[in-house]
Design a protein around this motif. Structure first.
Motif, short mmCIF file in Angstrom:
data_model
loop_
_atom_site.label_atom_id
_atom_site.label_comp_id
_atom_site.label_asym_id
_atom_site.label_seq_id
_atom_site.Cartn_x
_atom_site.Cartn_y
_atom_site.Cartn_z
N ALA A 21 0.83 -1.20 0.00
CA ALA A 21 0.00 0.00 0.00
C ALA A 21 0.87 1.26 0.00
CB ALA A 21 -0.93 0.00 1.21
N GLY A 22 1.95 1.22 0.79
CA GLY A 22 2.85 2.36 0.83
C GLY A 22 3.54 2.60 -0.51
N LYS A 23 3.94 1.52 -1.17
CA LYS A 23 4.59 1.64 -2.47
C LYS A 23 3.61 2.14 -3.52
CE LYS A 23 8.23 -1.82 -1.81
NZ LYS A 23 8.87 -3.04 -2.34
N ASP A 24 2.38 1.63 -3.47
CA ASP A 24 1.36 2.08 -4.43
C ASP A 24 1.08 3.56 -4.25
OD1 ASP A 24 1.17 -0.44 -5.48
OD2 ASP A 24 -0.68 -0.98 -4.43
N ALA A 25 1.01 4.00 -2.99
CA ALA A 25 0.74 5.41 -2.72
C ALA A 25 1.88 6.29 -3.23
CB ALA A 25 0.54 5.63 -1.22
N LEU A 26 3.13 5.86 -2.98
CA LEU A 26 4.28 6.61 -3.46
C LEU A 26 4.28 6.68 -4.98
CD1 LEU A 26 7.00 8.02 -3.11
CD2 LEU A 26 8.07 5.76 -2.94
N TYR A 27 3.97 5.57 -5.62
CA TYR A 27 3.91 5.49 -7.08
C TYR A 27 2.94 6.54 -7.62
CZ TYR A 27 3.23 3.16 -11.65
OH TYR A 27 3.15 2.86 -12.98
#
Length: 220
Positions: A21-27
């Motif tokens: 979820a954190g990576k998707d948000a950063l993306y």
């Protein structure tokens, strides 16, 4: 008609739900920032300290910073001509190696370069950093600045390798003691001693590497 690069979905590395979820948000934040700002800078940080990076963020509050997770940032920009979000962004993504970050801004390059050329902060060096000078403590009562070290700190100095003794309650060296030599890689003990002696040997500063605007990358 040229095929749009904006709607391509790029899979990120599989991980647990929270991490994903954190990576998707950063993306998504990276791609939103690409659309919102004129310039994208690649920068590196020497002697990283979160305290000083927060000051930089505050000073440039109309801009946006991303630091860390370079693989995710590169994915968001696109790592090839086929999946890049905008023209030539994959060339910028190629530079996301090591301790680097992205700065999104609408400020002109001259303004950004002037700010960072004038912003540095001195701090205490950490282990693994090279000493910028030789530091020797003379024989006799041991001072920190203008004050003699408190007697209750003598065991700590000794535990860090300094051959101190208590002489009538005064922390004392019988012979001069060299804590470090210029160019030497500091050990944890040396770094701690330099901090105790209030000797900064690190400098926080940001180095600008290149910036992107309208498909063109300019190195600085």
């Amino acid at each position: 008609m040229a095929k749009s690069k904006r709607n391509k979905i790029v899979a990120l590395t599989q991980t647990d739900k929270k991490g994903r979820a954190g990576k998707d948000a950063l993306y998504e934040q990276i791609r939103e920032s690409v659309d919102a700002y004129k310039y994208i800078w690649i920068f590196s940080v020497e002697n990283m300290r979160n305290t000083y990076l927060k000051i930089v963020r505050s000073d440039l509050k109309t801009s946006r910073f991303f630091f860390g997770r370079t693989k995710v940032m590169a994915k968001a920009l696109g790592t090839s001509p086929e999946d890049e979000y905008k023209d030539s962004l994959h060339k910028l993504a190629d530079q996301l190696v090591g301790h680097v970050g992205l700065l999104f801004t609408n400020s002109p390059p001259e303004e950004i370069q002037e700010y960072f050329s004038n912003y540095t902060e001195s701090d205490y060096a950490r282990s693994g950093v090279k000493a910028t000078s030789t530091f020797v403590v003379p024989a006799g009562p041991v001072h920190r600045g203008e004050e003699v070290f408190p007697h209750n700190m003598e065991p700590q100095l000794r535990s860090l390798g300094m051959p101190t003794v208590l002489n009538n309650g005064i922390v004392t060296l019988l012979n001069e003691y060299r804590i470090c030599k210029e160019g030497q890689t500091l050990t944890p003990e040396q770094a701690q001693l330099l901090k105790l002696f209030l000797v900064p040997m690190a400098e926080f500063h940001v180095t600008l590497k290149s910036y992107y605007k309208d498909g063109v990358i300019t190195r600085v």
